[in-house]
Design a protein around this motif. Structure first.
Motif, PDB file in Angstrom:
ATOM      1  N   ILE A 276      45.320  34.723  39.270  1.00  0.00           N
ATOM      2  CA  ILE A 276      44.056  35.407  39.526  1.00  0.00           C
ATOM      3  C   ILE A 276      43.560  36.146  38.287  1.00  0.00           C
ATOM      4  O   ILE A 276      42.488  36.737  38.319  1.00  0.00           O
ATOM      5  CB  ILE A 276      44.178  36.390  40.700  1.00  0.00           C
ATOM      6  CG1 ILE A 276      45.136  37.540  40.357  1.00  0.00           C
ATOM      7  CG2 ILE A 276      44.600  35.684  41.983  1.00  0.00           C
ATOM      8  CD1 ILE A 276      45.044  38.717  41.308  1.00  0.00           C
TER       9      ILE A 276
ATOM     10  N   CYS B   3      39.258  45.675  41.311  1.00  0.00           N
ATOM     11  CA  CYS B   3      40.354  44.782  41.698  1.00  0.00           C
ATOM     12  C   CYS B   3      41.370  45.472  42.601  1.00  0.00           C
ATOM     13  O   CYS B   3      41.856  44.879  43.566  1.00  0.00           O
ATOM     14  CB  CYS B   3      41.058  44.238  40.457  1.00  0.00           C
ATOM     15  SG  CYS B   3      39.955  43.421  39.293  1.00  0.00           S
TER      16      CYS B   3
ATOM     17  N   SER C 129      37.342  39.313  40.227  1.00  0.00           N
ATOM     18  CA  SER C 129      38.145  38.114  39.979  1.00  0.00           C
ATOM     19  C   SER C 129      37.715  37.396  38.707  1.00  0.00           C
ATOM     20  O   SER C 129      38.539  36.817  37.995  1.00  0.00           O
ATOM     21  CB  SER C 129      38.046  37.164  41.184  1.00  0.00           C
ATOM     22  OG  SER C 129      36.692  36.822  41.443  1.00  0.00           O
TER      23      SER C 129
END
Length: 464
Positions: A272, A248, A415
């Motif tokens: 998110i 990420c 994600s």
């Protein structure tokens, strides 16, 4: 160092063909390292890195040229070479006043690495070697390393930045190999900090680090193969943060976001991650491995909230990325050395502590995997797809840790994993590592409390 009058000359030369911004970065660094293998010190080295780079902007285009000739003439030649790549009708950039200031904090360093004799450093490696071998007769090889560096930098730019800083780093590395005669397993510990040799008085016990590395190797040597499947996964604190960092964190750097090639591009203000997730990149933490007083562009470092209660709040932005995104830099411009142009990079990146009980995470997960220690892996920052090895893992049956397993890997997409985190523990710790990207290899911290992912693909043995 660079005198202010010379810096002004060099910046003027760099922008003489119409560049609208110029920067000088000069570095002088001394490194020391020792390595112990098979109970003997087999390598000792001291090195010096010295040079400078000139960078010129033409809108959102950047030219970077570097040299190890830091005389006035050498710097002017470097600036002229950079300027030659730009042909613009605009007037040269106006150079703001340059008044050099120091942001170094030498009072925080009690034992400067250069003042400590090599014999004292070697003794720490011998302590580690002895402790690792005491874990089991199956520990057949121990490799221990000590590294330190003192980096002095001077940064000037046309906008009036004129700053000097001193960065001090010290680190221990211990690798232990366990063998039963037919196969080997490896454990590793690599604690470090932005500190001098006082690191070993205040933070790092070589024997403890070595025992941890040896115990991992020994445990995994006797572990059966991990079964493959789609299951709940609990990832322990500290080095577990490498999953967020890789899967990420890189996708939140302007390096990719500015070009629209990140899965998180254009998602500021959107959810998110699960509401229990808050993540930060903090360069202000005192003496931490990834901390800085100013970044490698001279921008003051920051405590940057990336994700707050699941909502994307910020990206990590360097100066050029900020131009492309029309956003302010966040003190995230970093580079390996003067030989690299800076770009947006992480510093101390971690998932913040939550409120969940660690024992409850495992007790209520049913059947799954407990990843106590993460290893290396690969990620595609554009899609967020990742594959990471589990260095030390345990199979969980009906909410109880059953036995260790080896050969496990975690497979998924950044994600998706963020949205599947359903527990965040109370105790956040960090681990130290080196992060590679387009501006070279830099020291970064990864961290998190224990977290639980409700379901994730675990790679392993089909027979499991």
């Amino acid at each position: 160092m660079i005198q202010e009058s010379v810096a002004r000359e060099v910046l003027a030369k760099a922008t003489s063909t119409g560049g609208d911004f110029a920067e000088i970065f000069l570095e002088d660094r001394v490194n020391h390292s020792l390595r112990l293998r098979s109970g003997k010190i087999d390598a000792v080295s001291t090195g010096r890195l010295h040079g400078a780079g000139a960078r010129v902007f033409d809108g959102t285009r950047a030219i970077y040229v570097h040299t190890n000739d830091t005389s006035r003439e050498g710097l002017l030649r470097t600036a002229e070479t950079a300027a030659a790549a730009i042909r613009s009708d605009r007037a040269p950039a106006v150079i703001a006043d340059l008044a050099l200031r120091s942001v170094a904090r030498p009072d925080t360093i009690r034992l400067w690495p250069g003042d400590v004799k090599a014999a004292r450093k070697a003794e720490k490696l011998r302590e580690a070697d002895a402790a690792a071998r005491q874990v089991s007769p199956e520990i057949v090889q121990v490799m221990a390393s000590y590294n330190d560096s003192v980096q002095n930098v001077w940064i000037y730019n046309t906008e009036g930045v004129a700053v000097t800083d001193t960065r001090v780093y010290s680190r221990l590395g211990v690798q232990a190999i366990a063998s039963n005669g037919t196969e080997n397993q490896t454990g590793f510990e690599g604690p470090g900090a932005s500190m001098g040799f006082e690191l070993f008085d205040e933070r790092v016990d070589p024997a403890r680090s070595a025992r941890e590395a040896a115990q991992i190797a020994h445990t995994m040597l006797h572990a059966p193969l991990c079964p493959a499947g789609y299951m709940p996964v609990v990832i322990d604190n500290g080095f577990g943060g490498v999953l967020f960092h890789e899967a990420c964190g890189h996708s939140l750097e302007a390096t990719r976001v500015a070009y629209g090639i990140s899965e998180f591009s254009g998602k500021l203000g959107q959810q998110i991650a699960a509401p229990c997730v808050t993540a930060l990149d903090d360069g202000t933490l005192e003496n931490e491995w990834g901390s800085l007083h100013v970044d490698d562009e001279g921008t003051p470092t920051t405590r940057l909230v990336l994700i707050e209660n699941g909502i994307l709040k910020n990206y990590m932005i360097d100066k050029l990325g900020g131009r492309r995104m029309n956003m302010a830099p966040t003190g995230s411009g970093r580079r390996e050395s003067y030989a690299w142009a800076p770009t947006s990079r992480m510093r101390n990146t971690y998932i913040a502590a939550g409120t969940d009980d660690e024992s409850e995470m495992i007790a209520t997960m049913g059947d799954g995997l407990y990843a106590r220690r993460m290893g290396g892996g690969s990620v595609n920052p554009t899609t967020g797809e990742f594959n990471f090895a589990v260095l030390e893992g345990y199979l969980v049956k009906d909410g109880k840790i059953a036995h260790p397993v080896r050969g496990a890997s975690l497979i998924g997409r950044g994600s998706e994993v963020l949205m599947k985190i359903d527990r965040v523990g109370k105790n956040m710790t960090m681990g130290q590592g080196m992060c590679g990207s387009i501006s070279g290899s830099i020291p970064t911290n990864v961290g998190q409390p224990m977290i639980r992912i409700s379901a994730l693909t675990v790679g392993g043995s089909k027979e499991g």
